[in-house]
Design a protein around this motif. Structure first.
Motif, short mmCIF file in Angstrom:
data_model
loop_
_atom_site.label_atom_id
_atom_site.label_comp_id
_atom_site.label_asym_id
_atom_site.label_seq_id
_atom_site.Cartn_x
_atom_site.Cartn_y
_atom_site.Cartn_z
N VAL A 557 -2.05 12.22 12.61
CA VAL A 557 -1.55 11.98 11.24
C VAL A 557 -2.72 11.78 10.28
N THR A 558 -3.69 10.97 10.69
CA THR A 558 -4.84 10.71 9.82
C THR A 558 -5.60 11.99 9.51
N LEU A 559 -5.84 12.80 10.51
CA LEU A 559 -6.57 14.04 10.30
C LEU A 559 -5.81 14.98 9.37
N LEU A 560 -4.51 15.12 9.59
CA LEU A 560 -3.72 16.02 8.74
C LEU A 560 -3.66 15.53 7.30
N VAL A 561 -3.50 14.23 7.10
CA VAL A 561 -3.44 13.69 5.74
C VAL A 561 -4.78 13.90 5.03
N ILE A 562 -5.89 13.74 5.76
CA ILE A 562 -7.20 13.98 5.17
C ILE A 562 -7.34 15.44 4.74
N VAL A 563 -6.90 16.36 5.61
CA VAL A 563 -6.98 17.79 5.28
C VAL A 563 -6.10 18.11 4.08
N GLU A 564 -4.87 17.60 4.06
CA GLU A 564 -3.96 17.86 2.96
C GLU A 564 -4.50 17.29 1.65
N GLU A 573 -12.01 12.88 -3.09
CA GLU A 573 -10.95 12.17 -3.81
C GLU A 573 -9.90 11.67 -2.82
N SER A 574 -9.17 10.66 -3.23
CA SER A 574 -8.13 10.09 -2.37
C SER A 574 -6.86 9.93 -3.18
N VAL A 575 -5.73 10.14 -2.51
CA VAL A 575 -4.45 9.98 -3.21
C VAL A 575 -4.05 8.52 -3.33
N VAL A 576 -4.76 7.63 -2.62
CA VAL A 576 -4.45 6.20 -2.68
C VAL A 576 -5.74 5.43 -2.94
N LEU A 637 -0.44 -5.29 0.05
CA LEU A 637 -1.21 -4.06 -0.10
C LEU A 637 -0.70 -3.25 -1.27
N GLN A 638 -1.60 -2.87 -2.18
CA GLN A 638 -1.26 -2.01 -3.31
C GLN A 638 -2.04 -0.71 -3.17
N LEU A 639 -1.34 0.41 -3.05
CA LEU A 639 -1.97 1.70 -2.82
C LEU A 639 -2.06 2.55 -4.07
N THR A 640 -1.24 2.25 -5.08
CA THR A 640 -1.21 3.03 -6.32
C THR A 640 -1.38 2.09 -7.50
N PRO A 641 -1.66 2.61 -8.69
CA PRO A 641 -1.84 1.72 -9.85
C PRO A 641 -0.61 0.89 -10.17
N ASP A 642 0.57 1.37 -9.84
CA ASP A 642 1.81 0.67 -10.19
C ASP A 642 2.32 -0.07 -8.96
N ILE A 643 2.27 -1.40 -8.97
CA ILE A 643 2.70 -2.20 -7.83
C ILE A 643 4.20 -2.09 -7.59
N SER A 644 4.96 -1.72 -8.62
CA SER A 644 6.42 -1.60 -8.44
C SER A 644 6.78 -0.48 -7.49
N VAL A 645 5.84 0.46 -7.24
CA VAL A 645 6.09 1.52 -6.26
C VAL A 645 6.32 0.93 -4.87
N ASN A 646 5.82 -0.29 -4.66
CA ASN A 646 6.02 -0.95 -3.36
C ASN A 646 7.48 -1.29 -3.09
N HIS A 647 8.35 -1.05 -4.04
CA HIS A 647 9.77 -1.32 -3.80
C HIS A 647 10.29 -0.48 -2.64
N LYS A 648 9.66 0.69 -2.38
CA LYS A 648 10.06 1.51 -1.24
C LYS A 648 9.81 0.76 0.07
#
Length: 829
Positions: A557-564, A573-576, A637-648
């Motif tokens: 999973v880690t390798l594929l996410v890095i490639v994607e 760059e990182s998506v998170v 843990l906050q992965l994106t600028p908007d903490i409300s995304v953690n509602h998922k």
């Protein structure tokens, strides 16, 4: 029609992938639930949703990659689909040829089909009813929120905000040329948004499905697949259909105190004085019952006092407007189902290890008792008249039972006066049914003999000395030193956890590879679910056998996410952007403030989870603790600028914690005490009341909609006269004919790109410079590849800048104008 064939082809391909790789693991009858009973879930009930999920995931990626390769041709979607259907047709032909005999035997019936159908319906009527209810309910809500009628695209009030970026991404593939893929609201050559579900919908529309059907059909199948796999996972744990159905009910109707804070207008918070106290700010909202009743049935606003709860962050709305979430949740439960046997194997091994230690303890006690008896017989034979001697020694069995004693005078056997063993009952006093009867490996015997207080060395030895022996003789019997078995028990536990090959080596080499690839490909479908799944698997691995399977999954999973990420976002760059953030959306970040936040948000659910720990079988408590992981991550843990995304994360945690709560409710309803059943019904009512109000609100809100003409003249002009990959400079549009035509804009509604991790401040200033006609405006237009500049009333009335319309009119060519909107489009080249 081609869109329907594409969906069917995806399901067929998914079936053959699973058949060749994981079919043995999808037969849940080969595993045992937490009660060591065979899991009774039909294979088709797992295989069907798994085939849809796996096939759709693989086929969509295949189509995207092929389309990307052919994007220089100017018709990437055309070539992507042609090659997909050619490959599918070829594979189908080969399979039919190789298995023609088997296929003909199954197609040509040897007996009347009617009897088989009726038998199937009778046998699986519960599962089929479950499927029908989900299809009816979910079809109603997804089509009510998004549909096309009388040539108009109707986007419901509950979903129009989230659908703005969704529809833009969909149309960028079905009508535009979004290769290399960009975010339509922030065209910069990268794609940080998990967009693959939208690509699937765009491809279905490209293949001829009307956009509402293209969006709604995979959404319905995704929700159905997720709930079927949730049902199967609950069955693999507890083996009760009613528990699985109750879990689904709790999923649809969330537990929260929001309904009560809404009715009574209460604000709840915690404060820490000498001890923590609940503080209520109570202001009556309704003065008559009629007012309350009218508001209950006609409410059009999401309820709740916690931060952003008015957005409907935890209501059914989430699944209606984030259609990609149920699709990803289906994979979460598919992976839990496939890796649960490793958890169960560790659970059984620990039970067996404990049993071995306890049996050794019983053998030791029996040996000590026999040795003491021999010693006392020797003493008794020297000092006792012959007529009082014991004729036969007492034979202590390994299990602690004793053979009948011979009488001291006549040698006749003493009648066994042991009372009969009562029928086994559960904690409520009700007779346990067959499925929940504990077995030898994990039940009553294992628990009873495991208590150190049940039998001790001293009592076993002293009990072997007959009462008729004088105390002087008894004192001469030497009591053996008590042997402690706890270190031995720890050794066996350590051996099972660490020092054994099966604790680490994979049981199957193919399973983790397939699961790792599937979960890795899910990264740009819903990244939040991938993060939570990895966290859950990490915790499960600590209490599982064959841990290298978990490690293999995580590595792939880690390798594929890095490639994607490198492909869509760019290297470096990182998506998170992970960072520690405590307290999620709680206003008060103290321990007590966070507690108050969750008590108000989740209602009695936390208390029900704690209560369930007292009735769960072995292994159920461990899983319950693991199920808390998503909520822990949401609060740290906050992965994106908007903490409300953690509602998922909170939502996923609640879905998982509903499982032990559903079992607890089932156990309470099993009792024969009417009072307990009434209390249980009241507790269930408390749990689902807010969810019922949410559903009514969802229905009322979608009575209104945002309407877009399906055949908008401006969209038609854009299709014909602008390039499918060209960028427009506009005001901060959320949704617009430009986006619905599949075109991309330089700086759209900023919340969408900002929450996805884009740096929006720079673009805001660039937009200002161009619209004000700054000296470097033309250089900026050329640098950012802006092909068109749009002027409308929003530009003329904004307070962000002063529009220099003369600069734009004098330097660029007017190519489109609609005075009714009013809007003007200028071409920059």
């Amino acid at each position: 029609m081609l869109g329907i064939i594409y969906i069917i082809a995806s399901i067929v391909i998914g079936y053959f992938i699973l058949k060749k790789t994981l079919s043995g693991f999808l037969d849940l009858s080969k595993t045992a639930n937490l009660f060591d009973q065979q899991v009774k879930v039909p294979v088709w009930f797992v295989m069907l949703p798994a085939s849809f999920l796996v096939g759709t995931l693989v086929c969509t990626w295949f189509t995207y990659i092929v389309s990307y390769v052919f994007y220089p041709t100017g018709a990437p979607m055309l070539w992507g689909n042609i090659i997909f259907f050619v490959v599918f047709a070829g594979l189908t032909g080969v399979i039919i040829y190789l298995k023609r005999t088997e296929i003909l035997r199954k197609i040509i019936p040897t007996e009347p089909i009617t009897g088989h159908v009726l038998a199937f319906l009778k046998k699986y009527w519960v599962e089929l009813s479950y499927i029908v209810v989900i299809l009816v309910v979910w079809t109603f809500f997804v089509f009510r929120s998004f549909n096309v009628s009388n040539g108009t695209m109707n986007v419901g009030v509950t979903v129009f905000s989230d659908f703005a970026p969704h529809l833009a991404v969909i149309r960028s593939f079905s009508r535009g040329l979004n290769f290399p893929s960009e975010y339509p609201h922030f065209a910069d050559g990268t794609m940080r948004y998990h967009f693959m579900f939208q690509f699937l919908v765009g491809n279905l529309e490209y293949l001829g499905l009307q956009i509402d059907w293209a969006f709604n059909l995979p959404s319905i199948f995704s929700m159905l697949s997720f709930l079927m796999l949730l049902f199967a996972f609950v069955m693999s744990l507890f083996g009760k259909r009613v528990v699985a159905i109750m879990t689904a009910v709790l999923f649809f109707f969330r537990s929260s105190f929001a309904i009560f804070t809404y009715i009574f207008n209460i604000n709840i918070y915690l404060t820490f004085t000498p001890r923590f106290n609940f503080i209520f700010n109570w202001q009556p909202r309704f003065h008559t019952f009629a007012q309350f009743w009218d508001s209950f049935w006609n409410n059009k606003d999401h309820i709740g006092n916690t931060e952003h709860e008015i957005w409907g962050l935890y209501a059914q709305k989430v699944y209606v407007n984030q259609r990609h979430l149920p699709f990803a949740l289906g994979f979460l439960f598919l992976i839990l189902i496939l890796l649960y046997p490793l958890f169960k194997r560790m659970l059984d091994s620990l039970k067996n290890a404990g049993m071995q230690v306890k049996m050794k303890k019983m053998q030791y006690l029996a040996e000590m008792a026999k040795r003491a008896q021999e010693e006392q017989n020797d003493i008794f034979s020297e000092n006792t008249p012959p007529e009082l001697k014991i004729n036969e020694p007492i034979d202590i069995a390994v299990d602690g039972s004793a053979e009948p004693l011979e009488t001291y005078s006549t040698g006749e056997k003493v009648e066994d006066e042991t009372p009969p063993i009562p029928e086994e009952t559960d904690s409520t006093g009700e007779t346990m049914d067959e499925q929940e009867q504990p077995s030898l490996s994990g039940g009553t015997l294992d628990e009873s003999i495991g208590s150190d207080d049940s039998i001790t060395t001293e009592t076993a030895v002293e009990g072997a000395v007959p009462d008729i022996i004088p105390s002087a003789f008894a004192e001469t019997v030497k009591k053996p030193r008590k042997k402690r078995f706890f270190p031995v028990y720890l050794f066996h536990i350590w051996k099972e956890f660490i020092w054994s090959l099966d604790a680490w080596l994979p049981e199957n080499k193919l399973r983790p590879v397939i699961l790792g690839v599937l979960l890795g490909l899910l990264g740009f479908w819903n990244g939040a679910v991938v993060v939570i799944t990895l966290a859950l698997l990490f915790m499960m691995a600590l209490y599982s056998k064959n841990r290298l399977e978990y490690f293999t999954v995580a590595l792939i999973v880690t390798l594929l996410v890095i490639v994607e990420s490198a492909f869509f976002v760019g290297s470096g760059e990182s998506v998170v952007s992970p960072q520690f953030t405590w307290g999620y959306l709680a206003r008060d970040k103290s321990i007590w403030g966070v507690m108050a936040f969750y008590i108000e948000l989740l209602g009695i659910l936390p208390f029900m989870v704690i209560a369930s720990l007292f009735v769960l079988p072995k292994g159920g408590r461990v899983l319950t603790l693991i199920f808390f992981i998503p909520i822990v991550i949401a609060n740290t843990l906050q992965l994106t600028p908007d903490i409300s995304v953690n509602h998922k994360y909170v939502i996923i945690g609640v879905i998982l914690l509903n499982i032990p709560v559903a079992y607890f409710i089932y156990r309470l309803f099993k009792t024969r005490l009417v009072v307990i059943r009434i209390v249980t019904a009241f507790l269930v009512l408390l749990m689902v009341a807010t969810g019922v109000q949410d559903l009514i609100t969802q229905y009322n809100m979608d009575k209104g909609s945002i309407n877009h003409p399906l055949h908008d003249p401006m969209v038609a002009w854009l299709d014909k006269n602008t390039g499918p990959n060209e960028i427009f400079l506009t005001e901060m549009y959320s949704t617009h004919p430009i986006l619905l035509a599949g075109r991309k804009i330089f700086y759209g509604w900023p919340y969408y790109p900002w929450s996805a991790g884009y740096k929006t401040d720079e673009r805001k200033s660039i937009r200002k410079l161009i619209y004000e006609g700054a000296p470097n405006a033309k250089e900026l237009i050329e640098e950012y590849n802006i092909k068109y500049i749009v002027i409308d009333m929003d530009n003329r009335t904004t307070s962000d800048y002063v529009l220099n319309e003369d600069f734009i009119r004098d330097n660029f060519k007017l190519v489109y104008e609609d005075k009714n909107r009013p809007i003007a489009i200028y071409r920059t080249y």
